[in-house]
Scaffold this active site. Structure first.
Site, short mmCIF file in Angstrom:
data_model
loop_
_atom_site.label_atom_id
_atom_site.label_comp_id
_atom_site.label_asym_id
_atom_site.label_seq_id
_atom_site.Cartn_x
_atom_site.Cartn_y
_atom_site.Cartn_z
N CYS A 187 0.82 -1.23 0.00
CA CYS A 187 0.00 0.00 0.00
C CYS A 187 0.85 1.27 0.00
O CYS A 187 0.32 2.36 -0.23
CB CYS A 187 -0.97 -0.03 1.17
SG CYS A 187 -1.99 -1.51 1.16
N HIS B 62 -3.57 6.86 2.36
CA HIS B 62 -3.95 5.57 1.77
C HIS B 62 -5.37 5.23 2.22
O HIS B 62 -5.72 5.39 3.40
CB HIS B 62 -2.95 4.50 2.24
CG HIS B 62 -3.39 3.11 1.97
ND1 HIS B 62 -3.86 2.71 0.74
CD2 HIS B 62 -3.45 2.02 2.77
CE1 HIS B 62 -4.19 1.44 0.80
NE2 HIS B 62 -3.95 1.00 2.01
N ASN C 39 -10.07 -0.84 -0.32
CA ASN C 39 -8.62 -0.65 -0.24
C ASN C 39 -7.99 -1.26 -1.50
O ASN C 39 -7.97 -2.47 -1.65
CB ASN C 39 -8.11 -1.34 1.03
CG ASN C 39 -6.61 -1.26 1.19
OD1 ASN C 39 -5.89 -0.89 0.27
ND2 ASN C 39 -6.13 -1.62 2.37
N1 COA Z 1 -18.72 -9.02 8.98
C1 COA Z 1 -19.27 -9.25 10.18
N2 COA Z 1 -18.55 -9.54 11.27
C2 COA Z 1 -17.21 -9.64 11.11
C3 COA Z 1 -16.57 -9.42 9.89
C4 COA Z 1 -17.39 -9.11 8.79
N3 COA Z 1 -16.88 -8.87 7.56
N4 COA Z 1 -15.25 -9.59 10.06
C5 COA Z 1 -15.05 -9.88 11.34
N5 COA Z 1 -16.23 -9.92 11.98
C6 COA Z 1 -16.50 -10.20 13.40
C7 COA Z 1 -15.37 -10.98 14.03
O1 COA Z 1 -15.54 -12.37 13.76
C8 COA Z 1 -15.57 -10.65 15.48
O2 COA Z 1 -16.63 -11.41 15.99
P1 COA Z 1 -16.54 -12.06 17.47
O3 COA Z 1 -16.44 -10.86 18.37
O4 COA Z 1 -17.81 -12.80 17.56
O5 COA Z 1 -15.31 -12.90 17.45
C9 COA Z 1 -16.06 -9.20 15.44
O6 COA Z 1 -16.54 -8.98 14.12
C10 COA Z 1 -14.99 -8.19 15.77
O7 COA Z 1 -13.88 -8.54 15.02
P2 COA Z 1 -12.55 -7.77 15.18
O8 COA Z 1 -11.52 -8.36 14.26
O9 COA Z 1 -12.23 -7.61 16.63
O10 COA Z 1 -13.00 -6.35 14.61
P3 COA Z 1 -12.21 -5.01 14.63
O11 COA Z 1 -12.99 -4.00 15.36
O12 COA Z 1 -10.78 -5.18 14.97
O13 COA Z 1 -12.27 -4.63 13.08
C11 COA Z 1 -11.00 -4.64 11.07
C12 COA Z 1 -11.68 -5.48 12.13
C13 COA Z 1 -10.32 -5.58 10.09
C14 COA Z 1 -12.04 -3.80 10.33
C15 COA Z 1 -9.96 -3.70 11.77
O14 COA Z 1 -9.10 -4.46 12.56
C16 COA Z 1 -9.16 -2.93 10.78
O15 COA Z 1 -9.68 -2.02 10.14
N6 COA Z 1 -7.85 -3.22 10.64
C17 COA Z 1 -7.00 -2.58 9.67
C18 COA Z 1 -7.18 -3.27 8.36
C19 COA Z 1 -6.53 -2.54 7.24
O16 COA Z 1 -6.81 -1.40 7.01
N7 COA Z 1 -5.67 -3.25 6.51
C20 COA Z 1 -5.01 -2.79 5.37
C21 COA Z 1 -3.96 -1.79 5.71
S1 COA Z 1 -3.01 -1.43 4.33
#
Ligand code: COA
Length: 324
Positions: free
Chosen positions: A112, A251, A281
């Site tokens: 990215c 980004h 993304n």
């Molecule tokens: N739809 C519904 N529920 C989902 C899901 C989806 N697409 N993906 C995950 N979940 C659930 C998980 O299973 C978890 O459930 P549980 O509590 O029953 O176990 C719950 O949602 C919370 O998951 P979690 O991973 O703790 O969520 P989060 O608040 O950390 O958000 C991201 C997840 C990925 C959105 C967040 O971590 C993020 O934005 N990270 C950066 C990612 C990024 O930008 N990457 C590229 C950078 S270049």
């Protein structure tokens, strides 16, 4: 002293639009979860176009907008982590497609941050007097690497390509300052396209796990800690304040990350541009897609000054102060 002036911007994204509701039909998710956690509502997915096809679309648009003869192009850099082939490079495929026979062409792999790294390299060739112009493109077909059973990852990414044509000038413009970094020790937090070392004389399986794997929390923490520091250090280095900036283009990974960056830097959200609702993304393509949109909407004009900041797999990050 030479500078690299941004003469033209261009973009090419696949026509197929996949909404959050479309994704919810094949994976256990919903529009509310995706948009509240990431700001993403739609993304474009390939209907069969590969990375070199959309990168070529960008190059053709840049040639047309800049009014340049392909024979006069010196350098083509494509930033990508989703090339059609390991070799030839996507940049070489683009070169062949546009007939830029006098250009040097190669790819840059910094995920990215790839467009930032690519633009920085092009700028150095131009500043040193080696080349007089360059095409720099960020291009990704990430959908081919998505695991559509991993709901935490497959909902976040999209496909697209965009880029810039830069040309040597003696006017103080283009890339004015930069701050970049990498942290390979944390690289396993976001991986894809693994290629095991199997051969006829060892017992390593060649079966690859190509799909993207992401530790979302770790990446979220990395981005919200590193990007504010990177932008702050860039601004100090360049001697600019918030008031000097017309825009900040981060980004386009996640709107929550952008909001935290804005808060930590004390730069108001209205200076930040976001369009991840439309594209998701797109890794190395996200900054140039947004840049092209800002130019087309008249948000960026001749003389506008702003910060581009990328972050992602590697881990890598890079911020630059640019003037149009
Ligand atoms: N739809 C519904 N529920 C989902 C899901 C989806 N697409 N993906 C995950 N979940 C659930 C998980 O299973 C978890 O459930 P549980 O509590 O029953 O176990 C719950 O949602 C919370 O998951 P979690 O991973 O703790 O969520 P989060 O608040 O950390 O958000 C991201 C997840 C990925 C959105 C967040 O971590 C993020 O934005 N990270 C950066 C990612 C990024 O930008 N990457 C590229 C950078 S270049």
């Amino acid at each position: 002293m030479y500078f690299s002036k941004i003469i033209a911007t261009g973009a090419c994204v696949p026509d197929m639009i996949v909404t959050n509701d479309d994704l919810a039909k094949i994976v256990d998710t919903n529009d509310e979860w995706i948009s509240s956690r990431s700001g993403i509502k739609r993304r474009h997915f390939s209907k069969g176009e590969n990375t070199s096809d959309i990168a070529t679309g960008v190059a053709k648009e840049l040639i047309q907008k800049a009014g340049i003869d392909p024979l006069d192009i010196d350098l083509i850099i494509v930033a990508s982590v989703s090339a059609d082939y390991t070799t030839p490079s996507t940049a070489c495929l683009v070169q062949g497609n546009i007939g830029a026979v006098n250009a040097v062409a190669f790819d840059v792999g910094a995920a990215c941050s790839g467009f930032i790294f690519g633009l920085s390299i092009a700028d150095k060739y131009i500043k040193s007097g080696v080349y007089k112009n360059a095409i720099v493109i960020g291009a990704e077909v990430l959908s081919k690497y998505l695991d559509f059973e991993d709901r935490g990852t497959c909902v976040l990414f999209g496909d697209g390509a965009a880029g810039v044509f830069v040309e040597r000038t003696e006017e103080r413009t283009g890339l004015l300052a930069e701050e970049m970094g990498s942290d390979g020790a944390k690289g396993m937090a976001l991986t894809g396209g693994h290629s095991p070392a199997g051969n006829a004389f060892n017992d390593v399986t060649r079966q690859a796990k190509r799909e993207l794997y992401m530790d979302g929390r770790a990446i979220f923490d990395f981005a919200t800690r590193t990007v504010p520091k990177s932008v702050k250090s860039l601004m100090e280095k360049a001697g600019v304040t918030v008031d000097d900036l017309d825009f900040v283009l981060p980004h386009q990974a996640n709107s929550r990350i952008v909001e935290i960056i804005s808060r930590k830097l004390k730069i108001p959200m209205d200076k930040f541009y976001m369009n991840m609702d439309e594209y998701g993304n797109t890794s190395s393509a996200s900054i140039p897609i947004a840049l092209n949109e800002m130019v087309e909407k008249g948000i960026i004009k001749e003389g506008s000054v702003g910060v581009l900041t990328g972050f992602g797999a590697g881990l890598t990050w890079g911020s630059m102060l640019i003037k149009f």
